[in-house]
Motif scaffolding. Structure first.
Motif, PDB file in Angstrom:
ATOM      1  N   ILE A 236     -39.212 -52.737  61.230  1.00 38.06           N
ATOM      2  CA  ILE A 236     -37.823 -52.964  61.619  1.00 38.06           C
ATOM      3  C   ILE A 236     -37.284 -54.200  60.915  1.00 38.06           C
ATOM      4  CG2 ILE A 236     -36.362 -53.650  63.568  1.00 38.06           C
ATOM      5  CD1 ILE A 236     -38.027 -51.771  65.314  1.00 38.06           C
ATOM      6  N   ALA A 237     -38.123 -55.243  60.835  1.00 41.25           N
ATOM      7  CA  ALA A 237     -37.696 -56.472  60.163  1.00 41.25           C
ATOM      8  C   ALA A 237     -37.443 -56.214  58.681  1.00 41.25           C
ATOM      9  CB  ALA A 237     -38.751 -57.555  60.344  1.00 41.25           C
ATOM     10  N   VAL A 238     -38.357 -55.486  58.041  1.00 42.56           N
ATOM     11  CA  VAL A 238     -38.206 -55.220  56.605  1.00 42.56           C
ATOM     12  C   VAL A 238     -36.965 -54.375  56.343  1.00 42.56           C
ATOM     13  CG1 VAL A 238     -39.199 -53.942  54.675  1.00 42.56           C
ATOM     14  CG2 VAL A 238     -40.633 -55.480  56.002  1.00 42.56           C
ATOM     15  N   THR A 239     -36.813 -53.289  57.103  1.00 40.47           N
ATOM     16  CA  THR A 239     -35.659 -52.411  56.919  1.00 40.47           C
ATOM     17  C   THR A 239     -34.373 -53.172  57.216  1.00 40.47           C
ATOM     18  OG1 THR A 239     -37.080 -50.649  57.740  1.00 40.47           O
ATOM     19  CG2 THR A 239     -34.760 -50.137  57.467  1.00 40.47           C
ATOM     20  N   GLY A 240     -34.418 -53.974  58.278  1.00 38.05           N
ATOM     21  CA  GLY A 240     -33.242 -54.761  58.637  1.00 38.05           C
ATOM     22  C   GLY A 240     -32.873 -55.741  57.531  1.00 38.05           C
TER      23      GLY A 240
END
Lengths: 319, 337
Positions: A236-240
């Motif tokens: 989620i952090a990477v995609t965000g």
């Protein structure tokens, strides 16, 4: 722009140790002559990589306030931060400060990445874990949109969003001509990527924990919230962040949709500082602006490259 | 990667809960939003492409219905009958394909070359080089494109100034025409028998600066998966460096590089930033690619109907490109496993 590809390979690339800086084994010494030849080639490549960056920094630090550089001074005489001060106050001839531009970019970046990830994670969960009719077709629909460049959907979106207007006497709010409309258009570009990237990551998580939770009587929603979501936080952090990056530098939709200078973003200001409309722009200011624009995202990207490069460098075909 | 779960016997435990309506509830938020801001606009785009849709047709008050023109927009594009100077559809498509192909070749070759160098055993300062070579990747492309535009400026750009500096070192006057090239706008082709403007070479330079590092990252991942014994075996058979590269390294690189090269092809094919910000299509629209041309049609000319038809063309072109490249990927997939 959708920087996009199915993942799952992400993980594998990391497992393969893409950015491992530790040499695999040093037991064999490299002959000195070979070492020197390779070092010379790599040094040459280093120079080509660093050349534009050094040039930009030296222009930004040039104290002479020249319209154009008059020579290739990689170390300018008497460096100063004046250019930074000038662009922070007012980067272009329009009455808008750097902070206001950055806030507008930030609104688009945060709004689009948060919403895209929030919507994407539940869909990614369904695609990764659940069986249902029409799964293959819906996935093809997501992939098909993912393939399309954002230019291909931006024109009908312009006309679609333009239909939403509210008028109070003299005041008109047009969804198209607002950062909300821009954010919606950016979400349209990011959502398929978010779904695909998150699904790719979820596919790589073993299901043992979920199975255990299911045997303990957890419901579907509990499994999703208490087991899957915490496990997916890195993805989620990477995609965000990749979404944030896209929103922070979004140009196409802002330039096409927005007409008020107060809604300008950093990328619009940057574009107005180069090219035919920028005869009066001082290149030191352009350089300082480019650095201020890039620095926040570039530094984060550089520090967390280990996790982020995989998301970009994913091959098109899942292994 | 799927092996971890395939053998679990407990699948039926949660399976009952997974049937029925629940999966769709998880999909509703995303697909509801996509239906409004993606699928509906796409369908509307197809409708638009059959109409003479311009500025007046999207007034909210007293709207004028768009005139149905059938395939006229498509025909006008394909036969280059648009009111745009120097527009040639076939040339545009061919240039776009060549642009993507040539870039990918350059990126892969440089990327693999650097990865192999960096993978040399006993190399010093490896960490430093890896850190520097990732820099182009972390800088937003819009900034890369605008910076390179200034780099290639004929008078004050770093490229010409740098060439003058190198020339001065050998005693050549800075006035020499080779050091004062109008990189992005020179109308005549630098190599008379290759129909490509100088701006193309400037663009491929900038994009290679931007593109090879990621290829290098992917290649490094593949290189590090090669068992060292294979090289030792090759050495025992008396193979030289080139033979080792061909017999051992390449077979391991191919399965990793080919999918990435295909992905790079599609990305470069649609790379908006460089042609739009760096050359702005100059000289005479010859460095325009499909996405920049489509955007200009809408943003600058306000020819929305034509731009919509253009996007439909783009969609089918991409579909063909993807189908062909997917076939290529499948044909070589056996290498991977």
């Amino acid at each position: 722009m959708s920087v996009a590809a199915p993942t799952g390979v992400t993980r594998r690339l990391l497992e393969l140790g893409i950015l491992r800086t530790k040499p695999a084994d040093m037991e064999r010494k490299l002959p000195l002559r070979r070492q020197l030849v390779i070092q010379a080639i790599l040094l040459l490549i280093t120079v080509t990589v660093l050349f534009p960056l050094v040039w930009i920094f030296s222009m930004a630090l040039d104290p002479r306030n020249l319209a154009r550089p008059d020579g290739l001074d990689l170390i300018p005489p008497g460096a100063s931060l004046d250019a930074f001060g000038r662009v922070i106050a007012q980067p272009t001839s329009n009455p808008i400060s750097f902070i206001e531009l950055a806030l507008n970019s930030l609104k688009v970046a945060i709004g689009s990445s948060v919403i895209a990830v929030a919507l994407g994670i539940t869909a990614a969960y369904a695609f990764s874990r659940l069986k249902f009719r029409g799964r293959a077709w819906l996935m093809i629909a997501v992939l098909g949109v993912l393939m399309l460049p954002s230019v291909a959907t931006i024109i009908p979106l312009f006309i679609f969003l333009n239909q939403f207007r509210i008028e109070f006497g003299d005041l008109t709010f047009n969804l198209r001509n607002s950062l909300v409309g821009v954010t919606l258009a950016v979400i349209a570009g990011q959502l398929p990527f978010a779904i695909w990237n998150l699904k790719g990551y979820l596919d790589t998580i073993p299901r043992d924990l979920e199975e255990a939770a299911a045997t303990d009587g957890a419901t579907q929603n509990q499994i999703f919230r208490k087991v899957v979501l915490p496990l997916a936080i890195p993805a989620i952090a990477v995609t965000g962040f990749l979404g944030f990056l896209g929103g922070w530098t979004e140009y196409l939709t802002v330039a096409l949709f927005v007409s008020e200078v107060s809604d300008w973003t950093l990328s619009l200001a940057l574009n107005s500082m180069v090219g035919q409309f920028a005869r009066t722009t001082n290149w030191s200011e352009f350089a300082a602006f480019a650095i201020l624009f890039a620095a926040p995202v570039s530094i984060v990207f550089f520090v967390f490259q280990r996790y982020l490069v995989g998301g970009l460098a994913v091959g098109g075909v899942k292994g | 990667m799927a092996t971890s779960t395939a053998t679990l016997p407990r699948r039926s435990a949660g399976a009952r809960a997974r049937r029925g309506i629940a999966p769709y509830l998880y999909l509703v938020p995303a697909f509801f939003v996509m239906a409004i801001i993606t699928f509906y606009p796409l369908a509307f785009q197809v409708w638009m492409s059959f109409h003479d849709f311009g500025q007046i047709n999207f007034r909210v008050r007293n709207p004028v219905p768009a005139e149905f023109v059938g395939l006229d927009n498509y025909v006008r594009i394909a036969t280059s009958q648009l009111q745009i100077p120097n527009f040639e559809f076939i040339r545009l498509v061919l240039f776009n394909l060549w642009w993507a192909f040539s870039n990918v070749v350059v990126h892969v070759v440089i990327g693999v070359f650097v990865a192999v160098l960096l993978n040399t055993k006993g190399l010093r300062f490896r960490g430093f080089y890896r850190a520097v070579f990732i820099l182009p990747v972390v800088i937003p492309p819009i900034i890369v494109a605008t910076v390179w535009r200034n780099m290639f400026d004929p008078n004050a750009g770093a490229v010409n100034l740098g060439l003058q500096g190198i020339g001065g070192f050998f005693g050549i006057s800075p006035e020499h025409p080779a050091f004062n090239l109008d990189w992005l706008r020179q109308p005549n082709d630098p190599i008379s028998w290759i129909p490509l403007p100088l701006a193309f070479f400037a663009m491929i330079t900038a994009n290679s600066w931007l593109g090879w590092p990621l290829n290098s990252v992917v290649a490094t991942g593949a290189l590090q998966s090669i068992p060292g014994e294979l090289y030792e075996a090759a050495e025992m058979d008396g193979a030289n460096s080139w033979q080792k590269f061909k017999a051992v390294t390449l077979p391991f690189l191919r399965p990793a590089m080919l999918p990435y090269a295909i992905y790079g092809f599609v990305i470069t094919f649609n790379l908006f930033f460089l042609p739009y910000f760096m050359t702005q299509g100059e000289p005479f629209g010859r460095t325009e690619i499909l996405v920049t041309q489509a955007y200009r049609l809408a943003a600058e000319r306000r020819l929305f109907g034509v731009a919509a038809a253009f996007s439909v063309y783009l969609f089918f072109l991409l579909l063909v490109v993807t189908l062909i490249t997917n076939r290529m990927a499948k044909a070589t997939k056996s290498y991977a496993d």
